[in-house]
Design a protein around this motif. Structure first.
Motif, PDB file in Angstrom:
ATOM      1  N   THR A 159     -26.308  14.425  22.508  1.00 31.94           N
ATOM      2  CA  THR A 159     -25.871  13.644  21.167  1.00 31.94           C
ATOM      3  C   THR A 159     -26.724  12.249  20.989  1.00 31.94           C
ATOM      4  OG1 THR A 159     -24.351  12.503  22.450  1.00 31.94           O
ATOM      5  CG2 THR A 159     -23.719  14.506  21.387  1.00 31.94           C
ATOM      6  N   GLY A 160     -27.671  12.122  21.807  1.00 35.92           N
ATOM      7  CA  GLY A 160     -28.370  10.734  21.405  1.00 35.92           C
ATOM      8  C   GLY A 160     -27.821   9.687  22.059  1.00 35.92           C
ATOM      9  N   ASN A 161     -27.553   8.674  21.318  1.00 32.09           N
ATOM     10  CA  ASN A 161     -26.942   7.436  21.503  1.00 32.09           C
ATOM     11  C   ASN A 161     -25.385   7.085  21.358  1.00 32.09           C
ATOM     12  OD1 ASN A 161     -27.031   4.666  22.333  1.00 32.09           O
ATOM     13  ND2 ASN A 161     -28.287   3.786  20.628  1.00 32.09           N
ATOM     14  N   ALA A 162     -24.856   7.221  22.333  1.00 32.15           N
ATOM     15  CA  ALA A 162     -23.282   7.230  22.470  1.00 32.15           C
ATOM     16  C   ALA A 162     -22.652   8.040  21.479  1.00 32.15           C
ATOM     17  CB  ALA A 162     -22.902   5.672  22.532  1.00 32.15           C
ATOM     18  N   GLU A 200     -33.102   2.572  14.958  1.00 30.55           N
ATOM     19  CA  GLU A 200     -33.927   3.384  14.222  1.00 30.55           C
ATOM     20  C   GLU A 200     -33.762   3.584  12.659  1.00 30.55           C
ATOM     21  OE1 GLU A 200     -34.330   7.045  16.419  1.00 30.55           O
ATOM     22  OE2 GLU A 200     -35.089   6.358  18.059  1.00 30.55           O
ATOM     23  N   GLN A 201     -32.479   3.374  12.499  1.00 34.17           N
ATOM     24  CA  GLN A 201     -32.141   3.618  11.057  1.00 34.17           C
ATOM     25  C   GLN A 201     -32.440   2.050  10.401  1.00 34.17           C
ATOM     26  OE1 GLN A 201     -27.761   4.311  11.406  1.00 34.17           O
ATOM     27  NE2 GLN A 201     -28.073   6.561  11.535  1.00 34.17           N
ATOM     28  N   ALA A 221     -36.115   2.019   9.552  1.00 33.73           N
ATOM     29  CA  ALA A 221     -36.499   2.971   8.565  1.00 33.73           C
ATOM     30  C   ALA A 221     -36.120   2.269   7.359  1.00 33.73           C
ATOM     31  CB  ALA A 221     -35.780   4.330   8.799  1.00 33.73           C
ATOM     32  N   ALA A 222     -35.056   1.629   7.098  1.00 33.02           N
ATOM     33  CA  ALA A 222     -34.565   1.080   6.040  1.00 33.02           C
ATOM     34  C   ALA A 222     -35.644  -0.313   5.794  1.00 33.02           C
ATOM     35  CB  ALA A 222     -33.345   0.368   6.128  1.00 33.02           C
ATOM     36  N   LEU A 223     -36.006  -0.949   6.775  1.00 29.32           N
ATOM     37  CA  LEU A 223     -36.742  -1.911   6.446  1.00 29.32           C
ATOM     38  C   LEU A 223     -38.418  -1.741   6.163  1.00 29.32           C
ATOM     39  CD1 LEU A 223     -35.918  -4.279   9.671  1.00 29.32           C
ATOM     40  CD2 LEU A 223     -35.804  -4.677   7.206  1.00 29.32           C
ATOM     41  N   ARG A 224     -38.742  -0.356   6.740  1.00 33.25           N
ATOM     42  CA  ARG A 224     -40.034   0.111   6.121  1.00 33.25           C
ATOM     43  C   ARG A 224     -40.094   0.591   4.815  1.00 33.25           C
ATOM     44  NH1 ARG A 224     -40.847   3.480  11.817  1.00 33.25           N
ATOM     45  NH2 ARG A 224     -41.939   1.712  12.870  1.00 33.25           N
TER      46      ARG A 224
END
Length: 82
Positions: free
Chosen positions: A41-44, A52-53, A56-59
């Motif tokens: 499931t990844g992160n908790a 990472e989200q 991505a928003a900053l990029r």
């Protein structure tokens, strides 16, 4: 008596080093996944890492600003100095 003081001074860093070593060793034996996370499931339980989200928003924002700047004419040195 001096040996007792030397032993007392060395007890803390040596104990801390041993604790860290044992914790690293135990983590490797369990598969190396930190607590609160699992490999499927990844992160908790989140579908993606919140960091990472945010990256991505900053990029996306940086790309939009670069596009906006590319459409503007080049400023002269005098205008940039103001």
């Amino acid at each position: 008596m001096d040996a007792f003081y030397a032993l007392a001074v060395l007890a803390c860093p040596v104990g801390m080093g041993l604790m860290m070593w044992f914790m690293m060793r135990a983590n490797r034996q369990r598969g190396g996944t930190p607590a609160g996370q699992n490999k499927t499931t990844g992160n908790a339980g989140f579908s993606a890492d919140p960091r990472e989200q945010e990256v991505a928003a900053l990029r996306k924002e940086v790309d939009a600003l670069r596009t906006k700047l590319d459409g503007q004419p080049e400023a002269s040195a005098e205008e940039r100095a103001r």
